[in-house]
Design an enzyme around this catalytic site. Structure first.
Site, PDB file in Angstrom:
ATOM      1  N   TYR A 139       3.369  -6.277  17.662  1.00 11.60           N
ATOM      2  CA  TYR A 139       3.950  -5.538  16.713  1.00 11.60           C
ATOM      3  C   TYR A 139       4.388  -4.370  16.833  1.00 11.60           C
ATOM      4  O   TYR A 139       5.647  -4.523  16.183  1.00 11.60           O
ATOM      5  CB  TYR A 139       2.964  -4.732  16.396  1.00 11.60           C
ATOM      6  CG  TYR A 139       2.817  -4.160  14.871  1.00 11.60           C
ATOM      7  CD1 TYR A 139       3.003  -4.699  13.598  1.00 11.60           C
ATOM      8  CD2 TYR A 139       1.986  -3.347  14.708  1.00 11.60           C
ATOM      9  CE1 TYR A 139       3.326  -4.285  12.583  1.00 11.60           C
ATOM     10  CE2 TYR A 139       2.289  -1.915  14.555  1.00 11.60           C
ATOM     11  CZ  TYR A 139       3.233  -2.385  12.747  1.00 11.60           C
ATOM     12  OH  TYR A 139       2.973  -1.851  12.257  1.00 11.60           O
ATOM     13  N   MET A 156       0.926  -1.415   0.204  1.00 11.04           N
ATOM     14  CA  MET A 156      -0.062   0.322   0.053  1.00 11.04           C
ATOM     15  C   MET A 156       0.823   1.867   0.200  1.00 11.04           C
ATOM     16  O   MET A 156       0.846   1.849  -0.648  1.00 11.04           O
ATOM     17  CB  MET A 156      -0.996  -0.434   0.855  1.00 11.04           C
ATOM     18  CG  MET A 156      -1.624   1.543   1.902  1.00 11.04           C
ATOM     19  SD  MET A 156      -3.119   1.233   2.551  1.00 11.04           S
ATOM     20  CE  MET A 156      -2.205   0.640   4.039  1.00 11.04           C
ATOM     21  N   LEU A 157       1.842   1.739   0.976  1.00  9.01           N
ATOM     22  CA  LEU A 157       2.992   2.284   1.327  1.00  9.01           C
ATOM     23  C   LEU A 157       3.636   2.273   0.254  1.00  9.01           C
ATOM     24  O   LEU A 157       3.895   3.503  -0.723  1.00  9.01           O
ATOM     25  CB  LEU A 157       3.534   2.607   2.421  1.00  9.01           C
ATOM     26  CG  LEU A 157       4.160   3.631   2.373  1.00  9.01           C
ATOM     27  CD1 LEU A 157       3.584   5.281   2.251  1.00  9.01           C
ATOM     28  CD2 LEU A 157       5.425   3.812   4.412  1.00  9.01           C
ATOM     29  N   LYS A 216       8.698  -3.630  15.627  1.00  7.49           N
ATOM     30  CA  LYS A 216       8.740  -2.285  15.261  1.00  7.49           C
ATOM     31  C   LYS A 216       9.916  -1.092  15.654  1.00  7.49           C
ATOM     32  O   LYS A 216      10.730  -1.314  15.036  1.00  7.49           O
ATOM     33  CB  LYS A 216       7.522  -1.565  14.478  1.00  7.49           C
ATOM     34  CG  LYS A 216       6.555  -2.027  13.929  1.00  7.49           C
ATOM     35  CD  LYS A 216       7.002  -2.135  12.786  1.00  7.49           C
ATOM     36  CE  LYS A 216       7.487  -1.102  12.370  1.00  7.49           C
ATOM     37  NZ  LYS A 216       7.459  -0.965  10.210  1.00  7.49           N
ATOM     38  N   THR A 275       2.699  -6.510   8.885  1.00 10.86           N
ATOM     39  CA  THR A 275       1.539  -5.298   9.373  1.00 10.86           C
ATOM     40  C   THR A 275       0.474  -5.861  10.507  1.00 10.86           C
ATOM     41  O   THR A 275      -0.840  -4.797  11.166  1.00 10.86           O
ATOM     42  CB  THR A 275       1.430  -4.245   8.707  1.00 10.86           C
ATOM     43  OG1 THR A 275       0.235  -4.393   7.475  1.00 10.86           O
ATOM     44  CG2 THR A 275       2.473  -3.801   8.187  1.00 10.86           C
ATOM     45  N   ALA A 316       6.963  -4.721   5.308  1.00  6.97           N
ATOM     46  CA  ALA A 316       6.423  -4.855   7.311  1.00  6.97           C
ATOM     47  C   ALA A 316       5.287  -6.155   7.008  1.00  6.97           C
ATOM     48  O   ALA A 316       4.532  -6.024   6.369  1.00  6.97           O
ATOM     49  CB  ALA A 316       6.131  -3.595   7.763  1.00  6.97           C
ATOM     50  N   ASP A 364      14.549 -11.441  -0.164  1.00  4.23           N
ATOM     51  CA  ASP A 364      13.634 -11.828   0.933  1.00  4.23           C
ATOM     52  C   ASP A 364      14.452 -10.968   1.925  1.00  4.23           C
ATOM     53  O   ASP A 364      15.618 -11.460   2.195  1.00  4.23           O
ATOM     54  CB  ASP A 364      14.610 -13.269   0.882  1.00  4.23           C
ATOM     55  CG  ASP A 364      13.746 -13.939   2.289  1.00  4.23           C
ATOM     56  OD1 ASP A 364      13.297 -12.937   3.392  1.00  4.23           O
ATOM     57  OD2 ASP A 364      13.505 -15.020   2.819  1.00  4.23           O
TER      58      ASP A 364
END
Length: 274
Positions: free
Chosen positions: A118, A7-8, A122, A55, A53, A29
């Site tokens: 998560y 998406m980003l 991050k 997510t 990521a 990878d």
């Protein structure tokens, strides 16, 4: 651009245009150091933006190893690889590194205290980005955009099936359009910025209020009832107030992202018919 099909990643590719070269899971990878080194040594980029990521916040809670490999170790490999070829690493991070208990918008140097796996993964990615001294960490939140699973699309899908929904009203943040985040990343790079920055659309709202605005702008008559995070009972805990202070972005890059309501309106206007 790592994760160019996400998406980003798609928005970053549009914003950077011909200057960008995209790679995704079929090409690299990031959890495999050899794969990372092979791609970086072949392409020899000046800048590597990591938009890849794992997510799924609730998924991370059970798939701990996968979360840490993709969001943590993968960044370490990219940092080591970019340092080796003298390239800058841009790592996209999240408001979920904070616990949401501050009661005011978070600054870049506020203490991290993630509540979920998560968030931990991050934060690990942020720490690992430091293996390359020439790095840029951009934290964002509540991201939505074309070509990806997100809250806006989920709400519109549910609206086609129901005329009444319950949405949590005790989590507050800044919904952020992926296109605007991509513009912020570009501006930071053009100004030669390094270190950590927050980038989100301005203003804040609860998920409940966000849902109501989605339906209002879409011209849908849907009743949105309030509910608590506890009532929702999701596997992963979420920060209740994780709005990001983006004044450093404005100061150093001259960028203030548009109010979240305007961004949402533009997103809906550009949304392809379904």
């Amino acid at each position: 651009m790592v994760g160019s099909k996400g998406m980003l990643g798609q928005e970053l590719m549009k914003v950077f245009g011909d200057a960008a070269r995209g790679v995704d899971i079929d090409d690299i990878d990031i959890t495999d150091l050899v794969s990372v080194q092979r791609v970086l040594l072949t392409l020899k980029p000046r800048i590597v933006i990591n938009a890849a990521a794992y997510t799924d916040v609730d998924g991370c809670q059970t798939e701990v190893e996968k979360a840490m490999q993709v969001n943590g170790e993968g960044v370490a490999y990219l940092a080591l690889g970019t340092k080796e070829i003298g390239a800058k690493l841009v790592q996209v991070s999240s408001d979920y590194i904070f616990d949401g208990k501050k009661g005011a918008p978070y600054l870049e140097d506020d203490l991290a205290s993630p509540l979920s796996i998560y968030g931990e993964s991050k934060l690990a990615g942020e720490m690992n980005a430091w293996f390359n001294p020439d790095h840029l960490i951009v934290r964002t939140q509540w991201l939505y955009g074309h070509g990806g699973k997100n809250f806006v699309e989920t709400m519109l899908k549910l609206a086609a099936e129901k005329d009444e929904l319950s949405v949590v009203d005790d989590q507050v943040g800044s919904p952020t359009w992926a296109h605007d985040l991509a513009l912020a990343v570009k501006a930071l790079l053009e100004k030669g910025c390094s270190g950590t920055y927050h980038a989100a659309n301005s203003g804040s709202v609860s998920w409940n209020g966000f849902a109501k605005e989605i339906f209002r702008l879409a011209g849908l008559d849907i009743k949105v009832n309030p509910m608590s995070t506890q009532e929702l009972g999701r596997p992963a805990p979420r920060p209740l107030y994780s709005t990001l202070d983006c004044s450093k972005l404005a100061q150093d890059a001259g960028v203030t992202l548009q109010p979240w309501q305007q961004a949402l309106e533009r997103y809906l206007e550009q949304r392809p018919a379904r």
